[in-house]
Design a protein around this motif. Structure first.
Motif, PDB file in Angstrom:
ATOM      1  N   TYR A   4      38.701  36.248  58.748  1.00 40.91           N
ATOM      2  CA  TYR A   4      38.384  35.994  57.010  1.00 40.91           C
ATOM      3  C   TYR A   4      37.324  36.554  56.739  1.00 40.91           C
ATOM      4  N   GLU A   6      34.567  37.303  53.500  1.00 34.38           N
ATOM      5  CA  GLU A   6      34.246  36.992  52.125  1.00 34.38           C
ATOM      6  C   GLU A   6      34.011  37.930  51.342  1.00 34.38           C
ATOM      7  N   GLU A   8      33.848  37.795  47.717  1.00 36.09           N
ATOM      8  CA  GLU A   8      32.761  37.355  46.611  1.00 36.09           C
ATOM      9  C   GLU A   8      32.592  36.004  46.955  1.00 36.09           C
ATOM     10  N   VAL A  11      35.630  33.269  47.868  1.00 40.70           N
ATOM     11  CA  VAL A  11      37.053  34.286  47.970  1.00 40.70           C
ATOM     12  C   VAL A  11      37.105  34.978  49.334  1.00 40.70           C
ATOM     13  N   LYS A  12      37.843  34.248  50.237  1.00 39.42           N
ATOM     14  CA  LYS A  12      37.954  35.040  51.438  1.00 39.42           C
ATOM     15  C   LYS A  12      39.234  35.968  51.477  1.00 39.42           C
ATOM     16  N   LEU A  13      39.108  37.039  52.151  1.00 38.00           N
ATOM     17  CA  LEU A  13      40.438  37.797  52.174  1.00 38.00           C
ATOM     18  C   LEU A  13      40.831  37.552  53.895  1.00 38.00           C
ATOM     19  N   ARG A  57      43.804  39.489  47.547  1.00 33.23           N
ATOM     20  CA  ARG A  57      43.698  38.260  46.991  1.00 33.23           C
ATOM     21  C   ARG A  57      44.722  37.619  46.231  1.00 33.23           C
ATOM     22  N   SER A  62      45.268  35.087  52.287  1.00 33.66           N
ATOM     23  CA  SER A  62      43.934  35.449  51.601  1.00 33.66           C
ATOM     24  C   SER A  62      43.876  34.185  50.529  1.00 33.66           C
ATOM     25  N   ASP A  63      42.611  33.878  50.094  1.00 30.71           N
ATOM     26  CA  ASP A  63      42.308  33.011  49.067  1.00 30.71           C
ATOM     27  C   ASP A  63      42.917  33.671  47.606  1.00 30.71           C
ATOM     28  N   PRO A  65      42.454  32.953  43.863  1.00 35.34           N
ATOM     29  CA  PRO A  65      41.538  32.521  42.692  1.00 35.34           C
ATOM     30  C   PRO A  65      42.521  32.857  41.566  1.00 35.34           C
ATOM     31  N   TYR A  69      42.628  40.055  38.867  1.00 34.59           N
ATOM     32  CA  TYR A  69      43.549  40.826  39.885  1.00 34.59           C
ATOM     33  C   TYR A  69      43.523  42.287  39.175  1.00 34.59           C
ATOM     34  N   ASP A  77      37.273  44.480  46.594  1.00 30.64           N
ATOM     35  CA  ASP A  77      37.535  43.586  47.714  1.00 30.64           C
ATOM     36  C   ASP A  77      37.571  44.635  48.969  1.00 30.64           C
TER      37      ASP A  77
END
Length: 267
Positions: A4, A6, A8, A11-13, A57, A62-63, A65, A69, A77
């Motif tokens: 994973y 981060e 931002e 927010v982790k991908l 995302r 992935s997270d 939010p 988008y 990202d």
């Protein structure tokens, strides 16, 4: 192995990173995840290449939010992942929506780290029709898909899956693909589709200077072949490889040709 990263605050991908050698970064289509490239994730490491698959995302693992988008945000990202992994010269492979985000990345981040771009069934120069662009999907059709997502997302995905491949898939394959798509969050599914509907890449494509190969299914009903032809008009150095027996997902309709083409480009 999966990790994973981060991109931002908060927010982790999820990133699948397998093998050694020249990196190849894969950007998936809507509304799937990097799992759609599982056959390439097995093949490339066997050939001395490094497979890197990014879940956007809100998709895959992935997270997700609530907001952000846009193509810009998702391209940012990708840049965050590239920097975190320390990638300096890599091939970027973008499929469908992933192709659109790859194009935005190339312009927004000045082709940072990319030595070659491969666009497969890409949603470029734009996904939907406009007054000065009579190609691609009708806006009303996209709005219908968005409404269907609010009403019955599994049914929408099943219907979309029938257009995804040109050949009749096996029932287990169709179920596998639907499962991948249902792992995405509902709001990301909608918001990313809104970006596909509204965004335009005609100003981004001419900025690309690296070698570009466009792979496109002749029978594509989601991103018609005309989109590939218009992309070539904006990127004169690009090469088009036609997949005569494929719909949108040539990697599933003509897997041997897709993999052979990919490996040949990476030599």
């Amino acid at each position: 192995m999966g990790k994973y990263i981060e991109v931002e605050l908060g927010v982790k991908l999820y990133v699948e990173d397998l093998g050694q050698g020249e990196p190849v970064v894969f950007l998936h289509g809507w509304p799937a995840s990097s799992r759609m490239f599982e056959y390439q994730s097995m093949l490339l490491p066997q050939k001395g290449l490094r497979f890197i698959g990014i879940d956007f995302r809100g998709f895959g693992k992935s997270d997700g939010p609530w907001e952000n988008y846009s193509y810009d945000r998702m391209a940012d990202d990708v840049r965050a992942v590239v920097d975190k992994l320390g990638l300096e010269r890599f091939t970027l492979v973008g499929f469908s929506m992933g192709g659109a985000i790859a194009v935005r990345y190339m312009n927004l981040h000045n082709e940072h780290g990319v030595s070659r771009l491969i666009l497969a069934g890409a949603a470029a120069p734009r996904f939907t029709r406009a007054e000065d662009f009579p190609y691609g999907a009708p806006v009303k059709g996209v709005d219908t898909m968005i409404n269907d997502t609010h009403k019955d997302r599994p049914a929408m995905i099943e219907a979309f899956g029938k257009q995804f491949v040109g050949k009749q898939p096996s029932k287990p394959f169709a179920q596998w693909l639907s499962t991948i798509c249902l792992e995405s969050t509902a709001h990301a599914t909608v918001r990313a589709m809104e970006s596909l509907r509204d965004e335009d890449l005609r100003g981004d494509l001419p900025a690309i200077t690296v070698p570009v190969t466009v792979l496109h299914g002749v029978q594509d009903k989601i991103c018609p072949l005309e989109l590939a032809e218009k992309t070539l008009e904006l990127v004169p150095q690009a090469e088009l490889i036609r997949f005569e027996e494929s719909g949108h997902a040539m990697l599933f309709d003509e897997p041997d040709k897709f993999n052979e083409t990919l490996l040949a480009l990476l030599q």
